[in-house]
Motif scaffolding. Sequence first.
Motif, PDB file in Angstrom:
ATOM      1  N   LEU A 232       0.826  -1.211   0.000  1.00  0.00           N
ATOM      2  CA  LEU A 232       0.000   0.000   0.000  1.00  0.00           C
ATOM      3  C   LEU A 232       0.862   1.263   0.000  1.00  0.00           C
ATOM      4  O   LEU A 232       1.656   1.484   0.908  1.00  0.00           O
ATOM      5  CB  LEU A 232      -0.914   0.023   1.225  1.00  0.00           C
ATOM      6  N   GLU A 233       0.673   2.077  -1.024  1.00  0.00           N
ATOM      7  CA  GLU A 233       1.271   3.411  -1.070  1.00  0.00           C
ATOM      8  C   GLU A 233       0.205   4.387  -1.542  1.00  0.00           C
ATOM      9  O   GLU A 233      -0.681   4.021  -2.330  1.00  0.00           O
ATOM     10  CB  GLU A 233       2.472   3.466  -2.028  1.00  0.00           C
ATOM     11  N   LEU A 234       0.275   5.625  -1.070  1.00  0.00           N
ATOM     12  CA  LEU A 234      -0.692   6.627  -1.497  1.00  0.00           C
ATOM     13  C   LEU A 234      -0.481   6.976  -2.963  1.00  0.00           C
ATOM     14  O   LEU A 234       0.642   6.965  -3.463  1.00  0.00           O
ATOM     15  CB  LEU A 234      -0.543   7.892  -0.651  1.00  0.00           C
ATOM     16  N   GLN A 235      -1.565   7.277  -3.645  1.00  0.00           N
ATOM     17  CA  GLN A 235      -1.424   7.754  -5.016  1.00  0.00           C
ATOM     18  C   GLN A 235      -0.838   9.172  -4.964  1.00  0.00           C
ATOM     19  O   GLN A 235      -0.947   9.863  -3.959  1.00  0.00           O
ATOM     20  CB  GLN A 235      -2.756   7.668  -5.761  1.00  0.00           C
ATOM     21  N   PRO A 236      -0.167   9.611  -6.044  1.00  0.00           N
ATOM     22  CA  PRO A 236       0.647  10.833  -6.002  1.00  0.00           C
ATOM     23  C   PRO A 236      -0.062  12.088  -5.495  1.00  0.00           C
ATOM     24  O   PRO A 236       0.527  12.876  -4.743  1.00  0.00           O
ATOM     25  CB  PRO A 236       1.103  10.987  -7.455  1.00  0.00           C
ATOM     26  N   ASP A 237      -1.321  12.324  -5.881  1.00  0.00           N
ATOM     27  CA  ASP A 237      -2.013  13.543  -5.453  1.00  0.00           C
ATOM     28  C   ASP A 237      -2.201  13.589  -3.942  1.00  0.00           C
ATOM     29  O   ASP A 237      -2.049  14.643  -3.312  1.00  0.00           O
ATOM     30  CB  ASP A 237      -3.381  13.657  -6.137  1.00  0.00           C
ATOM     31  N   VAL A 238      -2.545  12.450  -3.351  1.00  0.00           N
ATOM     32  CA  VAL A 238      -2.732  12.405  -1.900  1.00  0.00           C
ATOM     33  C   VAL A 238      -1.385  12.514  -1.195  1.00  0.00           C
ATOM     34  O   VAL A 238      -1.246  13.227  -0.195  1.00  0.00           O
ATOM     35  CB  VAL A 238      -3.453  11.100  -1.485  1.00  0.00           C
ATOM     36  N   GLN A 239      -0.372  11.828  -1.711  1.00  0.00           N
ATOM     37  CA  GLN A 239       0.959  11.903  -1.117  1.00  0.00           C
ATOM     38  C   GLN A 239       1.501  13.329  -1.151  1.00  0.00           C
ATOM     39  O   GLN A 239       2.154  13.781  -0.215  1.00  0.00           O
ATOM     40  CB  GLN A 239       1.919  10.971  -1.862  1.00  0.00           C
ATOM     41  N   GLU A 240       1.190  14.056  -2.213  1.00  0.00           N
ATOM     42  CA  GLU A 240       1.643  15.447  -2.331  1.00  0.00           C
ATOM     43  C   GLU A 240       1.054  16.321  -1.229  1.00  0.00           C
ATOM     44  O   GLU A 240       1.737  17.178  -0.660  1.00  0.00           O
ATOM     45  CB  GLU A 240       1.247  16.001  -3.703  1.00  0.00           C
ATOM     46  N   VAL A 241      -0.221  16.105  -0.906  1.00  0.00           N
ATOM     47  CA  VAL A 241      -0.863  16.868   0.169  1.00  0.00           C
ATOM     48  C   VAL A 241      -0.213  16.547   1.512  1.00  0.00           C
ATOM     49  O   VAL A 241       0.085  17.445   2.307  1.00  0.00           O
ATOM     50  CB  VAL A 241      -2.380  16.592   0.215  1.00  0.00           C
ATOM     51  N   VAL A 242       0.002  15.256   1.774  1.00  0.00           N
ATOM     52  CA  VAL A 242       0.651  14.850   3.023  1.00  0.00           C
ATOM     53  C   VAL A 242       2.035  15.486   3.121  1.00  0.00           C
ATOM     54  O   VAL A 242       2.403  16.060   4.158  1.00  0.00           O
ATOM     55  CB  VAL A 242       0.755  13.313   3.116  1.00  0.00           C
ATOM     56  N   ASP A 243       2.814  15.415   2.044  1.00  0.00           N
ATOM     57  CA  ASP A 243       4.175  15.963   2.057  1.00  0.00           C
ATOM     58  C   ASP A 243       4.162  17.469   2.293  1.00  0.00           C
ATOM     59  O   ASP A 243       5.005  17.997   3.041  1.00  0.00           O
ATOM     60  CB  ASP A 243       4.881  15.662   0.735  1.00  0.00           C
ATOM     61  N   SER A 244       3.225  18.179   1.678  1.00  0.00           N
ATOM     62  CA  SER A 244       3.174  19.631   1.848  1.00  0.00           C
ATOM     63  C   SER A 244       2.823  20.009   3.286  1.00  0.00           C
ATOM     64  O   SER A 244       3.357  20.982   3.836  1.00  0.00           O
ATOM     65  CB  SER A 244       2.157  20.258   0.885  1.00  0.00           C
ATOM     66  N   MET A 245       1.957  19.217   3.926  1.00  0.00           N
ATOM     67  CA  MET A 245       1.585  19.490   5.314  1.00  0.00           C
ATOM     68  C   MET A 245       2.732  19.166   6.267  1.00  0.00           C
ATOM     69  O   MET A 245       2.973  19.890   7.234  1.00  0.00           O
ATOM     70  CB  MET A 245       0.316  18.713   5.667  1.00  0.00           C
ATOM     71  N   VAL A 246       3.449  18.084   5.993  1.00  0.00           N
ATOM     72  CA  VAL A 246       4.621  17.755   6.805  1.00  0.00           C
ATOM     73  C   VAL A 246       5.676  18.849   6.675  1.00  0.00           C
ATOM     74  O   VAL A 246       6.268  19.290   7.675  1.00  0.00           O
ATOM     75  CB  VAL A 246       5.199  16.384   6.395  1.00  0.00           C
ATOM     76  N   ASP A 247       5.902  19.329   5.456  1.00  0.00           N
ATOM     77  CA  ASP A 247       6.873  20.412   5.252  1.00  0.00           C
ATOM     78  C   ASP A 247       6.451  21.672   5.998  1.00  0.00           C
ATOM     79  O   ASP A 247       7.292  22.380   6.566  1.00  0.00           O
ATOM     80  CB  ASP A 247       7.006  20.722   3.755  1.00  0.00           C
ATOM     81  N   ARG A 248       5.165  21.962   5.992  1.00  0.00           N
ATOM     82  CA  ARG A 248       4.657  23.138   6.708  1.00  0.00           C
ATOM     83  C   ARG A 248       4.904  23.001   8.210  1.00  0.00           C
ATOM     84  O   ARG A 248       5.330  23.949   8.874  1.00  0.00           O
ATOM     85  CB  ARG A 248       3.165  23.295   6.422  1.00  0.00           C
ATOM     86  N   LEU A 249       4.649  21.826   8.748  1.00  0.00           N
ATOM     87  CA  LEU A 249       4.876  21.593  10.175  1.00  0.00           C
ATOM     88  C   LEU A 249       6.356  21.714  10.519  1.00  0.00           C
ATOM     89  O   LEU A 249       6.719  22.253  11.582  1.00  0.00           O
ATOM     90  CB  LEU A 249       4.340  20.214  10.573  1.00  0.00           C
ATOM     91  N   LYS A 250       7.225  21.236   9.657  1.00  0.00           N
ATOM     92  CA  LYS A 250       8.658  21.349   9.899  1.00  0.00           C
ATOM     93  C   LYS A 250       9.107  22.820   9.869  1.00  0.00           C
ATOM     94  O   LYS A 250       9.978  23.235  10.641  1.00  0.00           O
ATOM     95  CB  LYS A 250       9.437  20.525   8.875  1.00  0.00           C
ATOM     96  N   THR A 251       8.506  23.615   8.983  1.00  0.00           N
ATOM     97  CA  THR A 251       8.821  25.047   8.938  1.00  0.00           C
ATOM     98  C   THR A 251       8.369  25.733  10.218  1.00  0.00           C
ATOM     99  O   THR A 251       9.095  26.573  10.774  1.00  0.00           O
ATOM    100  CB  THR A 251       8.123  25.696   7.722  1.00  0.00           C
ATOM    101  N   LEU A 252       7.202  25.385  10.695  1.00  0.00           N
ATOM    102  CA  LEU A 252       6.690  25.963  11.941  1.00  0.00           C
ATOM    103  C   LEU A 252       7.499  25.516  13.149  1.00  0.00           C
ATOM    104  O   LEU A 252       7.419  26.121  14.212  1.00  0.00           O
ATOM    105  CB  LEU A 252       5.220  25.561  12.129  1.00  0.00           C
ATOM    106  N   SER A 253       8.287  24.436  12.981  1.00  0.00           N
ATOM    107  CA  SER A 253       9.081  23.872  14.079  1.00  0.00           C
ATOM    108  C   SER A 253      10.555  24.263  13.988  1.00  0.00           C
ATOM    109  O   SER A 253      11.414  23.551  14.497  1.00  0.00           O
ATOM    110  CB  SER A 253       8.978  22.342  14.065  1.00  0.00           C
ATOM    111  N   ARG A 254      10.848  25.370  13.325  1.00  0.00           N
ATOM    112  CA  ARG A 254      12.253  25.714  13.104  1.00  0.00           C
ATOM    113  C   ARG A 254      13.027  25.913  14.409  1.00  0.00           C
ATOM    114  O   ARG A 254      14.230  25.709  14.452  1.00  0.00           O
ATOM    115  CB  ARG A 254      12.373  26.960  12.228  1.00  0.00           C
TER     116      ARG A 254
END
Length: 420
Positions: A232-254
């Motif tokens: 099981l792997e997410l299809q690209p569109d869903v994975q892109e949303v997850v990745d963008s949210m993780v990146d946002r959280l990492k930016t907020l956690s600088r």
Amino acid sequence: MAIDPRQIVAGVLTLTMFLMLGNMIKRDHFDAPISHHVNHVAGSTQAFDDSDQSLANANAAAGDAPWKEETVGLKPCWSKPPLEEADESKGFVTFSLTNGPEYHVSQIADAVVVARYLKASLVIPDIRGTHPGDWRNFGDIYDIEKFVNSLDGVVKVVKSQPSELSSKNLAVLRVPNRVTQDYIAENIEPVFQSKGNIRLATYFPSVNMKKIKTEQDANRNSIGCLAMYGALELQPDVQEVVDSMVDRLKTLSRKSDGQFVAVDLRLDMLDKKGCQGNDAGSKKCYSPQEIALFLRKLGFDKDTAIYLTQSRWDSRLDALKDLFPKSYTKEGIMPMDKKSKFLESEYEKVIDFYISAQSDVFVPAISGLFYANVAGKRIASGKTQILVPANIPPASSASVANYVSHYVSKKNHMAYSCFC
């Protein structure tokens, strides 16, 4: 020419004023004032006093800081036993995915194990929502090609239900999660031999994620591990949303080197009877207030970014935000152009599951299958900092090691028999 002393005094005063103004500007831009607001309504967080802060600081100074380095990701231990073409059956196994991604991984594993044992063809499932008539295609969420290719040679997979299949020639069988070969032989195979095709409905008599013990279970587990962790792997569109949210959280956690905490905290679950009034010895759910105090006493500071699986903000979460201002729900960090599509029930659960699996620290405020299956994915990738809340007496030391999930501390999760 003589210098008037009054001019010297005036110059010193002017320079002093400029220095004071500069400090005020700097403080305004980089050191925002700390809010000491505390809600005093029922369920809000009590003030985190100096003794509590001293305890948190002492833990960090003693080398028991809450952030730990990730361990090296484990390698798959399972094998792909070849399926002899001559032994293939003409029958089909069908099923649906239901109730969210924490159930999907288990349902997939059981269906693959059954189809393999029967030498039947597995039909790619659809995905059923929580409401009647709410369904979507497998490919809306998961990567179909990855799924088919990963199971190549293990079980034959067909992408759509053959036209000859209908409800008339499908026997519906309820199957317990982590179905055994003995159960298949006694309860499923005779029906399959009689009907030729079956439809599975997995049920969960308990949350069983323990390691296997017998050799027979080991054979079953090899195929189950592949299906659960390798298919099981997410299809690209869903994975892109997850990745963008993780990146946002990492930016907020600088301020914490990009590290963030994910907390599985859903108010609808806390409202259920099983979460009301449970005593300290048998607690299975923790409130926003309890989570806030737990994290603070472990040494997480106010700048820690926290992701909550609750979809939208609710005033009952204010108790957590009082101590951790950088607490967010999906609605707060999802890209604006993605909200119309992905702020919807089935996608929301998937996003929660995969962000919780990728966070630096995972805290399950609710026990159950979500916690168990997120733990499995984290163990496989080396993200083993899973901290289970518990009541910490006011004067006690709060060592992070004391609250690590038993799945990790005792290595008793089935993932440890799938990876090595």
